[in-house]
Design an enzyme around this catalytic site. Structure first.
Site, PDB file in Angstrom:
ATOM      1  N   THR A  13       0.820  -1.209   0.000  1.00 59.75           N
ATOM      2  CA  THR A  13       0.000   0.000   0.000  1.00 59.75           C
ATOM      3  C   THR A  13       0.856   1.263   0.000  1.00 59.75           C
ATOM      4  O   THR A  13       0.643   2.176  -0.803  1.00 59.75           O
ATOM      5  CB  THR A  13      -0.926   0.004   1.227  1.00 59.75           C
ATOM      6  OG1 THR A  13      -1.730  -1.180   1.201  1.00 59.75           O
ATOM      7  CG2 THR A  13      -1.831   1.221   1.220  1.00 59.75           C
ATOM      8  N   GLU A 182      -2.870  -5.387  11.702  1.00 57.78           N
ATOM      9  CA  GLU A 182      -1.568  -5.859  11.223  1.00 57.78           C
ATOM     10  C   GLU A 182      -1.657  -7.364  10.934  1.00 57.78           C
ATOM     11  O   GLU A 182      -2.571  -8.047  11.402  1.00 57.78           O
ATOM     12  CB  GLU A 182      -0.501  -5.618  12.302  1.00 57.78           C
ATOM     13  CG  GLU A 182      -0.253  -4.152  12.623  1.00 57.78           C
ATOM     14  CD  GLU A 182       0.790  -3.529  11.724  1.00 57.78           C
ATOM     15  OE1 GLU A 182       1.248  -4.200  10.777  1.00 57.78           O
ATOM     16  OE2 GLU A 182       1.144  -2.357  11.952  1.00 57.78           O
ATOM     17  N   ASP A 193       2.603  -1.967  18.639  1.00 54.71           N
ATOM     18  CA  ASP A 193       2.782  -0.912  17.641  1.00 54.71           C
ATOM     19  C   ASP A 193       2.963   0.445  18.320  1.00 54.71           C
ATOM     20  O   ASP A 193       3.869   1.217  17.967  1.00 54.71           O
ATOM     21  CB  ASP A 193       1.575  -0.887  16.696  1.00 54.71           C
ATOM     22  CG  ASP A 193       1.639   0.261  15.705  1.00 54.71           C
ATOM     23  OD1 ASP A 193       2.406   0.159  14.741  1.00 54.71           O
ATOM     24  OD2 ASP A 193       0.913   1.260  15.906  1.00 54.71           O
ATOM     25  N   LYS A 197       6.408   3.041  18.616  1.00 53.06           N
ATOM     26  CA  LYS A 197       6.389   4.459  18.259  1.00 53.06           C
ATOM     27  C   LYS A 197       6.853   5.346  19.402  1.00 53.06           C
ATOM     28  O   LYS A 197       7.635   6.284  19.195  1.00 53.06           O
ATOM     29  CB  LYS A 197       4.971   4.843  17.797  1.00 53.06           C
ATOM     30  CG  LYS A 197       4.583   4.172  16.488  1.00 53.06           C
ATOM     31  CD  LYS A 197       3.116   4.364  16.153  1.00 53.06           C
ATOM     32  CE  LYS A 197       2.761   3.678  14.830  1.00 53.06           C
ATOM     33  NZ  LYS A 197       1.310   3.740  14.536  1.00 53.06           N
TER      34      LYS A 197
END
EC number: 1.1.1.3
Length: 338
Positions: A13, A182, A193, A197
């Site tokens: 994507t 995911e 996730d 970050k």
């Protein structure tokens, strides 16, 4: 005119969106005195159609992938093959643009020296096209006090659907059907996730040696939340959100991810509905709130392309803060964990 040849790892994507953006920017590239050319694209399946990427550029063989190129753009994700190729490129002296927060969080010991040299560009790794990395780096003139953010849209979607009455199982299935999850759903719902970050942001702002293992130990997901618990919080004037935080505790900087109860008037509730949001508190700047799209192919690709511009301009990549910042004496916001 100089030609800059780009090796693109990942044709999904984000990779396809990045490839589709390049033609629209050729006039701007020309104004900089360069022509940007997509040299080859590394993917798992070369038979799969990929919008914006000519099939002749596709390869599934990493051997020779970096030959005769000027920059590596990595948007494939993962920490093994992607990590090895990123390190190979850096060892060859190639600048690297990546959106890979897992790689940055988990293999930092190997990447740190290259990041400190300015060879690593990673704006797209946190909050996608919302430029939180650059914004936080510009705040080095402040004493960071704390940061709290909603940085995983999938968990926000699941929580919103449960507030509307869906069971966790129903909301989870919907998210999967919509392509939000995911490949390993625990990266989302387990808070991993978000932990990746906040770990990246922590090294950028307060401690370049922030330990991934310590962040992981302070990470909890949303699997235990129920519609009843969420609706009760709303009835009492609160909202439950999965929040990634950075704050001082017991003589060190701590990064943590967990569901918390926030007042309905909190900026993360009012501005983080349906998008990513981050609250930064510093001295003397005070409180700043960043909010915007934190996912999506085009949105993420725009940040990747922004980093490519930095490479073309000779601007160094995103440097971690040179040393751990002093711990502030001011009290930090107390968030009630759920």
């Amino acid at each position: 005119m100089e030609t800059v040849r780009v090796a693109l790892m990942g044709g999904g994507t984000v990779g396809s969106a990045f490839a589709q953006l390049l033609p629209a920017h050729q006039a701007r590239f020309s104004a900089l005195g360069v022509k940007v050319e997509l040299a080859r694209v590394l993917v798992r399946d070369i038979e799969k159609s990929r919008p914006g990427i000519p099939s002749r550029l596709l390869t599934n063989n990493p051997k020779g992938f970096l030959d005769d190129v000027d920059v590596l753009v990595e948007v494939a994700g993962g920490t093994t093959t992607a990590g090895d190729l990123v390190l190979q490129a850096l060892e060859m002296g190639l600048p690297v643009v990546t959106a890979n927060k897992a790689l940055l969080a988990e293999r930092w010991d190997e990447l740190r020296e290259y990041a400190e040299q300015g060879d690593l560009h990673y704006e797209a790794s946190v909050m996608a096209g919302t430029p939180i990395i650059g914004a936080l780096q510009s705040l080095w003139g402040n004493q960071t006090l704390e940061m709290h953010g909603i940085v995983n849209g999938t968990c926000s979607y699941l929580i919103r659907r449960m507030e509307e009455g869906a069971s966790y199982e129903q909301a989870f299935k919907e998210a999967g059907d919509l392509g939000y999850l995911e490949a390993d759903p625990n990266l989302d719902v387990g808070g991993i996730d978000s932990a990746h970050k906040i770990c990246v942001l922590g090294r950028l702002t307060v401690d370049p040696g922030l330990s991934w293992e310590k962040v992981l130990r302070r990470t909890r997901g949303i699997q235990h939340l129920t519609p009843e618990l969420l609706r009760q919080a709303r009835a009492e004037g609160y909202a439950i959100k999965l929040v990634a935080s950075l704050y001082p505790e017991n003589g060190e900087w701590v990064a943590a991810v967990r569901p918390v109860r926030l007042p309905a008037s909190h900026p993360l509730v009012t501005m983080g509905s349906g998008r990513n949001a981050m609250v930064y508190r510093g001295e003397p700047v005070g409180q700043l709130v960043f909010a915007g799209a934190g996912a999506g192919g085009g949105v993420t690709a725009s940040a990747v392309l922004g980093d490519l511009y930095r490479v073309l301009l000779g601007t160094p990549g995103h440097l971690p803060i040179p040393s751990a910042t002093p711990l502030p004496q001011q009290a930090v916001e107390q968030l009630e964990e759920v």
